[in-house]
Design a protein around this motif. Structure first.
Motif, PDB file in Angstrom:
ATOM      1  N   MET A 416       0.935  -1.254  -0.014  1.00  0.00           N
ATOM      2  CA  MET A 416      -0.150   0.008   0.086  1.00  0.00           C
ATOM      3  C   MET A 416       0.771   1.275   0.086  1.00  0.00           C
ATOM      4  N   GLY A 417       0.593   2.152  -0.846  1.00  0.00           N
ATOM      5  CA  GLY A 417       1.125   3.439  -1.026  1.00  0.00           C
ATOM      6  C   GLY A 417       2.259   3.178  -2.125  1.00  0.00           C
ATOM      7  N   ARG A 418       2.741   2.302  -2.076  1.00  0.00           N
ATOM      8  CA  ARG A 418       3.904   1.983  -3.312  1.00  0.00           C
ATOM      9  C   ARG A 418       3.497   1.480  -4.716  1.00  0.00           C
ATOM     10  N   ASP A 419       2.353   0.507  -4.383  1.00  0.00           N
ATOM     11  CA  ASP A 419       1.900   0.104  -5.715  1.00  0.00           C
ATOM     12  C   ASP A 419       0.194   0.761  -5.594  1.00  0.00           C
ATOM     13  N   LEU A 420      -0.134   1.409  -6.843  1.00  0.00           N
ATOM     14  CA  LEU A 420      -1.480   1.951  -6.794  1.00  0.00           C
ATOM     15  C   LEU A 420      -2.354   1.233  -7.754  1.00  0.00           C
ATOM     16  N   THR A 421      -3.478   1.396  -7.450  1.00  0.00           N
ATOM     17  CA  THR A 421      -4.675   0.990  -8.346  1.00  0.00           C
ATOM     18  C   THR A 421      -5.207   2.199  -9.226  1.00  0.00           C
ATOM     19  N   THR A 422      -6.114   2.200 -10.172  1.00  0.00           N
ATOM     20  CA  THR A 422      -6.352   3.001 -11.044  1.00  0.00           C
ATOM     21  C   THR A 422      -7.310   4.183 -10.134  1.00  0.00           C
ATOM     22  N   ASN A 423      -7.881   3.530  -9.038  1.00  0.00           N
ATOM     23  CA  ASN A 423      -8.685   4.460  -8.100  1.00  0.00           C
ATOM     24  C   ASN A 423      -7.849   4.872  -6.950  1.00  0.00           C
ATOM     25  N   GLU A 424      -6.937   4.852  -7.228  1.00  0.00           N
ATOM     26  CA  GLU A 424      -5.724   5.459  -6.093  1.00  0.00           C
ATOM     27  C   GLU A 424      -4.877   6.299  -6.420  1.00  0.00           C
ATOM     28  N   TYR A 425      -4.336   7.460  -5.594  1.00  0.00           N
ATOM     29  CA  TYR A 425      -3.606   8.432  -5.979  1.00  0.00           C
ATOM     30  C   TYR A 425      -2.455   8.668  -4.848  1.00  0.00           C
ATOM     31  N   SER A 426      -1.494   9.172  -5.162  1.00  0.00           N
ATOM     32  CA  SER A 426      -0.602   9.895  -4.106  1.00  0.00           C
ATOM     33  C   SER A 426      -0.081  11.136  -4.561  1.00  0.00           C
ATOM     34  N   MET A 427       0.286  12.198  -3.731  1.00  0.00           N
ATOM     35  CA  MET A 427       0.736  13.388  -4.066  1.00  0.00           C
ATOM     36  C   MET A 427       1.713  13.931  -2.901  1.00  0.00           C
ATOM     37  N   GLY A 428       2.777  14.596  -3.432  1.00  0.00           N
ATOM     38  CA  GLY A 428       3.780  14.851  -2.479  1.00  0.00           C
ATOM     39  C   GLY A 428       4.535  16.087  -2.863  1.00  0.00           C
ATOM     40  N   ILE A 429       5.041  16.930  -1.961  1.00  0.00           N
ATOM     41  CA  ILE A 429       5.689  18.302  -1.932  1.00  0.00           C
ATOM     42  C   ILE A 429       7.018  17.992  -1.222  1.00  0.00           C
TER      43      ILE A 429
END
Length: 483
Positions: A416-429
């Motif tokens: 989780m957080g490393r491998d994402l599904t088409t319904n998941e996202y992550s963003m960072g600054i």
């Protein structure tokens, strides 16, 4: 006794260096880094990949690297690199009074030119990188940013073209003797060829890599990346399909073949506008059951503008194929060996950070997204900054990752957080700062924030609820000394 042996080793090095100077020039370079990392919600949960351990919020790390070149002449040298790799204070080498010995050899190669030619051979443990269009994108997502035991040759053809190729042994689990009288395929070998082409304002490097992966090699026990056992990154998760990893599909060939072809491109003719691209396709383990196959596509495009004195804007887009809804037809993600790809020192990727263990570790394979950065921000002498924003979304089917977790357990094959599904996202600054106290001594501060949206149906309530307790963020502060 350990201290006496260590002292004897240092004395022998010193005497050897003095003796060698009579016939050989000796040059030493290196670096030392001491830094502290403060984390909240490491891996988005504060846990390791499997949710069995908790990450300390504050750790002080130290590392040291020394590279010694023994130069006979301009055509012949030997490099020896030793290191104390990143270790936390209070552990291993940095334990009080009776520290563990952890000096490692991380480079050991000879380099020479064939007499009366410019054909260059580099043989031994060395840095190896498959071609990449520009260094601020990190390293090639198939293999790069690391070392391997290799025999490489570079053959200049003309001013604008050369041929680079060679052999690499990534893994030999049983070394020189197999455990019984029966020989088993326990080696993982690679053969690669590249053709760097460079003309005024344009360069391209087509390349190919062929590997032979003995099925008895210890892929599952060989950790990759800087996250190590805190993540799911092993050679097995990088190379195998979920069906093969779980044992649902058996490897029928004794030495499955993997291959990749790709090319990097750089256009600088419009300087100060510069454009870059990398295109790669790879697949392997196609023999036997269709569930064994793993193959996919990756590309990135990037641009930067270098016409400003006070900053350099950079923009990157990437896309990689992801898993479809079935495990019976294998994996649609591109296999890789070591993946340190990541643009503009993005907080989401394990890439070119100056201070280690300061990234989220998002997988560029099986995702798409973009990175916008303002690099080399400088308003005063010796002080520079970097500001980077990253958005990543998965290209993997939710059903595929859910099935992988059912077959292997959460955090083993996918994370989780490393491998994402088409319904998941992550963003960072991330906002990074470097102040040069002296020419060779820098004070570095790297800060990062990340937010992710994850599916409970894929990862379970326990992991997702923990991630919803707060966003991930870190502050790293340290010193880097080059000599």
């Amino acid at each position: 006794m350990k201290r006496i042996m260590a002292l004897a080793l240092l004395v022998s090095f010193a005497l050897g260096a003095v003796a060698a100077q009579a016939a050989t020039e000796v040059k030493m370079t290196g670096d030392a880094r001491i830094y502290g990392n403060f984390w909240s919600q490491y891996n988005f949960t504060g846990w390791n990949a499997r949710g069995t351990q908790t990450y300390d919020s504050f750790t002080i790390w130290e590392r040291f690297r020394l590279r010694t070149d023994f130069i006979a002449n301009e055509n012949l040298k030997f490099r020896l690199g030793i290191r104390v790799n990143d270790n936390p204070w209070g552990s291993g080498t940095f334990t009080v009074d009776n520290p563990a010995v952890s000096i490692q050899v991380y480079q050991a190669f000879m380099q020479f030119k064939w007499p009366n030619t410019d054909v260059q051979f580099t043989i031994g443990l060395q840095n190896v990188d498959l071609p990449m269009s520009v260094d601020w994108l990190g390293s090639n997502p198939v293999f790069g940013g690391t070392r391997a035991a290799a025999a490489l040759v570079s053959v200049p053809v003309m001013d604008s073209l050369k041929i680079v190729g060679g052999f690499m042994r990534f893994l030999d689990t049983n070394k020189d003797f197999d455990p019984t009288t029966k020989q088993v395929p326990d080696e993982f070998d690679g053969y690669f060829l590249s053709l760097p082409i460079s003309v005024n304002g344009f360069s391209a490097t087509p390349w190919g890599l062929l590997t032979v992966a003995g099925k008895n090699a210890n892929y599952a026990g060989t950790w990759m990346g800087n996250g190590g056992p805190n993540t799911n990154e092993t050679l097995a998760t990088y190379l195998l399909s979920a069906s093969t990893y779980s044992g649902l599909s058996r490897i029928s060939a004794s030495q499955p073949v993997y291959w990749w072809i790709g090319s990097s491109f750089a256009v600088t003719a419009l300087d100060p506008f510069k454009f870059y691209a990398d295109v790669i396709y790879g697949e392997g383990n196609t023999q036997g059951s269709s569930g064994n196959k793993r193959g996919g596509f990756f590309f990135d495009v990037a641009a930067e503008y270098t016409g400003f004195d006070i900053l350099t804007p950079q923009l990157t887009f990437w896309y990689s194929t992801g898993e479809d809804s079935s495990t019976r037809n294998g994996s649609e993600r591109m296999p890789s060996v070591v993946n340190y790809w990541g643009p503009s020192n993005s907080f989401l990727f394990d890439t070119n950070q100056e201070l280690n263990f300061g990234q989220i570790g998002t997988n560029s394979i099986g995702s798409w997204g973009f990175v916008f950065a303002l690099e080399k921000i400088s308003f005063m002498q010796d002080l520079t900054h970097r500001l980077t924003f990253t958005y990543a979304r998965g290209t993997n089917s939710s059903r595929a990752l859910k099935t992988a977790n059912l077959l292997t357990g959460v955090g083993n094959y996918v994370m989780m957080g490393r491998d994402l599904t088409t319904n998941e996202y992550s963003m960072g600054i991330n906002f990074d700062t470097q102040y040069n106290i002296y020419e060779n001594l820098a004070l570095i501060c790297e800060t990062g924030w990340a937010h992710g949206q994850f599916e409970k149906s894929v990862w379970g309530r326990r992991f997702v609820n923990q991630a919803q307790n707060g966003d991930a963020w870190k502050v790293a502060l340290g010193l880097r000394y080059h000599f």
